[in-house]
Write a protein that holds these residues in place. Sequence first.
Motif, PDB file in Angstrom:
ATOM      1  N   TRP A  17       4.851  10.472   2.889  1.00  0.00           N
ATOM      2  CA  TRP A  17       4.406   9.130   3.461  1.00  0.00           C
ATOM      3  C   TRP A  17       4.606   7.898   2.650  1.00  0.00           C
ATOM      4  O   TRP A  17       4.794   6.835   2.982  1.00  0.00           O
ATOM      5  CB  TRP A  17       2.920   9.259   3.789  1.00  0.00           C
ATOM      6  CG  TRP A  17       1.932   9.514   2.404  1.00  0.00           C
ATOM      7  CD1 TRP A  17       1.778  10.429   1.606  1.00  0.00           C
ATOM      8  CD2 TRP A  17       1.166   8.171   1.951  1.00  0.00           C
ATOM      9  NE1 TRP A  17       1.057   9.884   0.574  1.00  0.00           N
ATOM     10  CE2 TRP A  17       0.643   8.804   0.546  1.00  0.00           C
ATOM     11  CE3 TRP A  17       1.108   6.838   2.252  1.00  0.00           C
ATOM     12  CZ2 TRP A  17      -0.211   7.957   0.147  1.00  0.00           C
ATOM     13  CZ3 TRP A  17       0.398   6.209   1.583  1.00  0.00           C
ATOM     14  CH2 TRP A  17      -0.338   6.536   0.570  1.00  0.00           C
ATOM     15  N   ALA A  21       5.642   4.129   3.733  1.00  0.00           N
ATOM     16  CA  ALA A  21       4.601   2.985   3.450  1.00  0.00           C
ATOM     17  C   ALA A  21       5.149   1.927   2.588  1.00  0.00           C
ATOM     18  O   ALA A  21       4.971   0.760   2.767  1.00  0.00           O
ATOM     19  CB  ALA A  21       3.310   3.757   2.448  1.00  0.00           C
ATOM     20  N   TYR A  38      -4.153  -1.987   4.072  1.00  0.00           N
ATOM     21  CA  TYR A  38      -3.007  -1.054   4.778  1.00  0.00           C
ATOM     22  C   TYR A  38      -3.170   0.118   4.169  1.00  0.00           C
ATOM     23  O   TYR A  38      -2.984   1.205   5.193  1.00  0.00           O
ATOM     24  CB  TYR A  38      -1.623  -2.177   4.405  1.00  0.00           C
ATOM     25  CG  TYR A  38      -0.617  -0.899   4.878  1.00  0.00           C
ATOM     26  CD1 TYR A  38      -0.223  -0.771   6.302  1.00  0.00           C
ATOM     27  CD2 TYR A  38       0.251  -0.262   4.005  1.00  0.00           C
ATOM     28  CE1 TYR A  38       0.766   0.196   6.476  1.00  0.00           C
ATOM     29  CE2 TYR A  38       1.243   0.560   4.307  1.00  0.00           C
ATOM     30  CZ  TYR A  38       1.537   0.762   5.623  1.00  0.00           C
ATOM     31  OH  TYR A  38       2.440   1.475   6.093  1.00  0.00           O
ATOM     32  N   THR A  41      -5.138   2.775   5.944  1.00  0.00           N
ATOM     33  CA  THR A  41      -4.954   3.127   7.152  1.00  0.00           C
ATOM     34  C   THR A  41      -4.033   4.080   7.165  1.00  0.00           C
ATOM     35  O   THR A  41      -3.634   4.820   8.268  1.00  0.00           O
ATOM     36  CB  THR A  41      -4.515   2.093   7.967  1.00  0.00           C
ATOM     37  OG1 THR A  41      -3.420   1.465   7.768  1.00  0.00           O
ATOM     38  CG2 THR A  41      -5.315   0.889   8.251  1.00  0.00           C
ATOM     39  N   VAL A  42      -3.200   4.325   6.109  1.00  0.00           N
ATOM     40  CA  VAL A  42      -1.948   5.276   5.944  1.00  0.00           C
ATOM     41  C   VAL A  42      -2.171   6.551   5.107  1.00  0.00           C
ATOM     42  O   VAL A  42      -1.413   7.424   5.349  1.00  0.00           O
ATOM     43  CB  VAL A  42      -0.483   4.562   5.897  1.00  0.00           C
ATOM     44  CG1 VAL A  42      -0.349   3.836   7.035  1.00  0.00           C
ATOM     45  CG2 VAL A  42      -0.596   3.848   4.477  1.00  0.00           C
ATOM     46  N   LYS A  43      -2.994   6.326   4.074  1.00  0.00           N
ATOM     47  CA  LYS A  43      -3.103   7.314   3.141  1.00  0.00           C
ATOM     48  C   LYS A  43      -3.498   8.609   3.640  1.00  0.00           C
ATOM     49  O   LYS A  43      -4.385   8.486   4.579  1.00  0.00           O
ATOM     50  CB  LYS A  43      -3.932   6.819   1.851  1.00  0.00           C
ATOM     51  CG  LYS A  43      -5.443   6.699   2.411  1.00  0.00           C
ATOM     52  CD  LYS A  43      -6.088   6.095   1.165  1.00  0.00           C
ATOM     53  CE  LYS A  43      -7.643   6.126   1.504  1.00  0.00           C
ATOM     54  NZ  LYS A  43      -8.421   5.130   0.408  1.00  0.00           N
TER      55      LYS A  43
END
Length: 477
Positions: A17, A21, A38, A41-43
């Motif tokens: 990821w 990212a 941010y 929301t993506v980790k």
Amino acid sequence: MVTGKDLLNLGLPAGKWFKEALEHINTHALAGDDLLAYLDTVKPAPIIPLLAAPVPFHENIRADTAVEQANIDFVKQSMQLLMRTPTVVAGAIMPDACPAGPLGTIPVGGIVVTRNAIHPGMHSADICCSVLLTNLGRVDPKSVLDTAQQLTHFGPGGRPAERQFALPAEIEAEFQDNPFLNSTRSLKFAREHLGTQGDGNHFLYVGISRNTGDTVMVTHHGSRGPGAALYTQGMKVAERYRQAISPETAPANAWIPSESEEGRHYWAALQTIRKWTKQNHLCLHDAVVAQLGAAVQQRYWNEHNFVFRDGDLFYHAKGATPLDSKFLPDITGPRIIPLNMAQPILIVEGSTTDNNLGFAPHGAGRNLSRTRHKYSKLGQTKEELFAEETQGIDARFFFNRIDISELPSAYKDAEEVKRQITSFRLATIIDEILPYGCIMAGDWEQDAPWRKKKLAKEAARLAAQDSQADCSALPEA
């Protein structure tokens, strides 16, 4: 410019990821609070460890023999391992409990309750294995069995085109609308396997109600190809989640978060498979009724390899019969518990207790695997065993090949299972369907192409050995 090292310094786990990212962060020049917002929301989700100790489970079973004690010991060891799965909150085993895989796998006769998680491995490939009962009134039981034998379909594969039942448009539309079910392969299975019963312990049973004297037909089978295809996909999705969020969890116990997009689609797919499986039973029963010109007096069904929901709790019943009406939105009668081909099918009712979690046994279960049972019968022919164990009933095998792993001795003692149902207050027996006869698949694999090829290869090898022995025995010239 933000780098991977910067993310590591923030305490984030490295992974694939990072690449996407970092591209987003540097393209949009994110920093400070915007960067942290941010990343939230993506980790990846934090790793979920196994529970420190197994969740206690209810043991509704006891042993009368050393063989059964060994069986129960294995079941308990499996449950002890399984009950450390992070999602688990409760569990139970029934009197028919027996192993269904390696240690840590949910046993047959097991119930495992989880929170916000659907575990495909806990309902198994035979999703929604179930029983449907039709009361035909005072119809001759032999005529029912003869008619059913003409109309049913056992064994591998589906029905030929000229003998297929029509797939209801509503069910086909649900297949097409669900990403887990809308493949060409699944739709093909849904059409071709409708009205088929498979093999193993699946059956078509005809008997007489002890209470009324009416003739009753009961079928037992699951979701065939459509269910097996859904199970395969579900396990793949669950495995991806397992690797990402709980790698310590055994692969067989991987789960799909119920509130995820995949979880919502999988839950909807299970309900569609339930509808298809019920229709799979109904089309056979309706065909028999129509050919006989009989009148249906009563009809009801229940599944026993399924997942049932109560709010955020998911009850995984691997071979356990639901009693609580909240689990069965279309309930129309009591529940059905078959034992073996020569014993009555139990008709039961009951309510939720602390120890049954809202379930009863689904059958008699086994103490020995199919293979070990066959070895235990060495010294007797299949024909001798069949004659001895089916005396007084009209037992038939669809492929005219006796399968001794489905004879009554392959299962636990039916009377003892009945006693334990009563002593553990699992259900109340309100009627019994006394056996007239039944149809099962039988040992169809005996004539399977792969087996014939293997036998031919072995015969050729032995012939070559004999030839070499004959040659070595010739006198020298």
